[in-house]
Write an enzyme that holds these catalytic residues in place. Structure first.
Site, PDB file in Angstrom:
ATOM      1  N   VAL A  62      -5.400   1.174   5.328  1.00 29.50           N
ATOM      2  CA  VAL A  62      -5.162   0.678   6.682  1.00 29.50           C
ATOM      3  C   VAL A  62      -5.135  -0.841   6.644  1.00 29.50           C
ATOM      4  CG1 VAL A  62      -6.196   0.460   8.976  1.00 29.50           C
ATOM      5  CG2 VAL A  62      -6.269   2.663   7.807  1.00 29.50           C
ATOM      6  N   SER A 107      -7.962  -5.359   5.684  1.00 29.31           N
ATOM      7  CA  SER A 107      -7.531  -3.993   5.381  1.00 29.31           C
ATOM      8  C   SER A 107      -8.708  -3.202   4.830  1.00 29.31           C
ATOM      9  CB  SER A 107      -6.391  -4.007   4.354  1.00 29.31           C
ATOM     10  OG  SER A 107      -6.816  -4.646   3.180  1.00 29.31           O
ATOM     11  N   LYS A 108      -8.530  -1.928   4.654  1.00 28.60           N
ATOM     12  CA  LYS A 108      -9.545  -1.089   4.012  1.00 28.60           C
ATOM     13  C   LYS A 108      -8.860   0.170   3.518  1.00 28.60           C
ATOM     14  CE  LYS A 108     -14.054  -1.292   3.384  1.00 28.60           C
ATOM     15  NZ  LYS A 108     -14.830  -2.536   3.174  1.00 28.60           N
ATOM     16  N   GLY A 109      -9.438   0.760   2.461  1.00 27.47           N
ATOM     17  CA  GLY A 109      -8.907   2.020   1.959  1.00 27.47           C
ATOM     18  C   GLY A 109     -10.047   2.967   1.668  1.00 27.47           C
TER      19      GLY A 109
END
Ligand code: NAD
Length: 418
Positions: A62, A107-109
């Site tokens: 994201v 962001s992040k995953g």
């Protein structure tokens, strides 16, 4: 007693944004672009397991905002992770990078999995396939992952190698938090704890704490908690209690960290350490110490226990350890909080240094990294402190106000394409 109604993680992130936007007086148009997510990718992908079966995993990447530069954010492997949580953490990364002045978006995953239950080869296959699935979004100028809960330098090395295989050449700047052997940075492992240490010392100075030997308790004796305890103890604080998920140990005269580390290596946890009494995680939070460092998981200081916290200063090493409802209780009781958004930002600051070193293929020594980290994080601390004092708001809201204003400025000056 007040009862907390639990909003989702992303709703909470939006509430924190709204509070900052209200202080700034941000227009509805400006808010609309920042309050939501820019891109969210969900992937379902198969992995060959050791027993010959195939298992399908779900993962996400994201990007909340990229107005100030490429997106930056960790990758989490955890069984309970959801898209909602990944969105919240991506938004937090936007504000964290802006609060400390890094030229990044957020962001992040994540992959929903329990890494402790996967063999090394399953973990490698899962990582390489997940990296391939989200590769469309990644790259040194686009989005740069880093470790988070459940991932580590080895996982970052596999992601970097996978991206490099697709490119046909080594792209070391595509990921940070890598081992030093493949373009990682000196000082990265200790960086979140070192940043928390610098800020704790600045906050003690600001609060004019003149305890001869300030005491501290650390909840969560993991990567962040251990570095913070060790470095603050080297700076003269007395660590009286530490804990992990199975409970904690307490000695009002101070813990011998070297023998505690030997005990932890052998026993796999801090519990049962002979030179201390056992203490629960809940009781540890309420000890009469100068500094409390929650460095484990979210939602530890809530409306239920905020009234009983006896620390003078809380350095919030873990993300969201203090709930939004507990913040005003602590503020009213005069407990100073160095909020997560800056307290653990040492990690992303040294990740930024790693990316810069990879891009220029010129590597710095650890002393230089620590000096630069000290400069960046201390400058951010005083900017936030001045905003907090001038606007009469707590440190967390002040950090959000500065961060949201910077991202709003970048968005406004860029304009809307086409
Ligand atoms: P870690 O897994 O190395 O350590 C976590 C520690 O907390 C472990 O000792 C674990 O036993 C303990 N723990 C887990 N659940 C607990 C519970 N319910 N009560 C008490 N203790 C519990 O993780 P870490 O990398 O040190 O991360 C800790 C926090 O710091 C997380 O919120 C993470 O997002 C944040 N953080 C980490 C980094 C980093 O680079 N490692 C950077 C920024 C923020």
């Amino acid at each position: 007693m007040a009862v907390e109604t639990r909003a989702s993680a992303f709703q909470t992130a939006q509430q924190r944004f709204d509070a900052a936007a209200d202080v700034i007086g941000l227009s509805d148009d400006a808010r609309s672009g920042l309050r939501d997510i820019k891109r969210e990718l969900t992937v379902h992908f198969p992995v060959h397991m050791d027993d010959g079966s195939v298992r399908v995993f779900t993962g996400w990447r994201v990007q909340h905002n990229i107005s100030r530069g490429p997106a930056k954010g960790g990758i989490r492997y955890h069984p309970d992770v959801t898209l909602d949580l990944v969105k919240a953490l991506a938004m937090l990364m936007t504000w964290k990078c802006a609060a400390v002045g890094l030229p990044y978006g957020g962001s992040k995953g994540a992959v929903a999995c329990d890494p402790m239950k996967l063999s090394k080869s399953e973990l490698e296959h899962l990582t390489r396939r997940y990296a391939t699935e989200i590769a469309i979004l990644l790259g040194p100028e686009k989005d740069i992952p880093a470790p988070d809960m459940g991932t580590n330098p080895q996982v970052m090395a596999w992601i970097m190698d996978t991206i490099s295989m697709h490119a046909g050449h080594s792209v070391t700047a595509s990921v940070t938090g890598k081992p030093v052997d493949v373009g990682g940075s000196e000082g990265r492992v200790d960086a979140p704890g070192r940043g928390a240490t610098y800020l704790t010392l600045e906050a003690l100075k600001y609060l004019h704490v003149d305890d001869e030997t300030p005491t501290m308790a650390v909840q969560g004796y993991g990567q962040v908690g251990r570095s913070t305890a060790r470095l603050l103890s080297e700076a003269g604080l007395c660590v009286v209690a530490v804990s992990d998920s199975r409970g904690g140990v307490y000695n009002p005269k101070g813990l011998d960290l070297a023998s505690l580390e030997e005990h932890r290596q052998v026993r796999g946890g801090v519990g049962g350490f002979k030179k201390a009494e056992n203490i629960s995680n809940a009781d540890l939070l309420e000890l009469p110490v100068t500094v409390l460092v929650p460095a484990a998981v979210q939602d530890q200081i809530t409306v239920e226990n905020a009234g009983r916290i006896r620390a003078r200063l809380i350095t919030e090493g873990a993300n969201a350890a203090v709930t939004p409802e507990a913040d005003p209780i602590l503020h009213d009781r005069g407990i100073f909080v160095v909020p997560d958004i800056i307290a653990n930002a040492g990690g992303v600051i040294v990740s930024y240094f790693e990316w810069v070193q990879d891009l220029q293929a010129f590597f710095w020594e650890e002393e230089e990294i620590n000096t630069k980290l000290h400069h960046v994080i201390t400058r951010a601390f005083y900017e936030i402190l001045h905003t907090s004092v001038n606007k009469r708001i707590d440190m967390r809201l002040a950090a959000y106000v500065l961060a949201v204003q910077r991202v709003a400025n970048a968005t406004l000056v860029r304009g809307i394409y086409p």
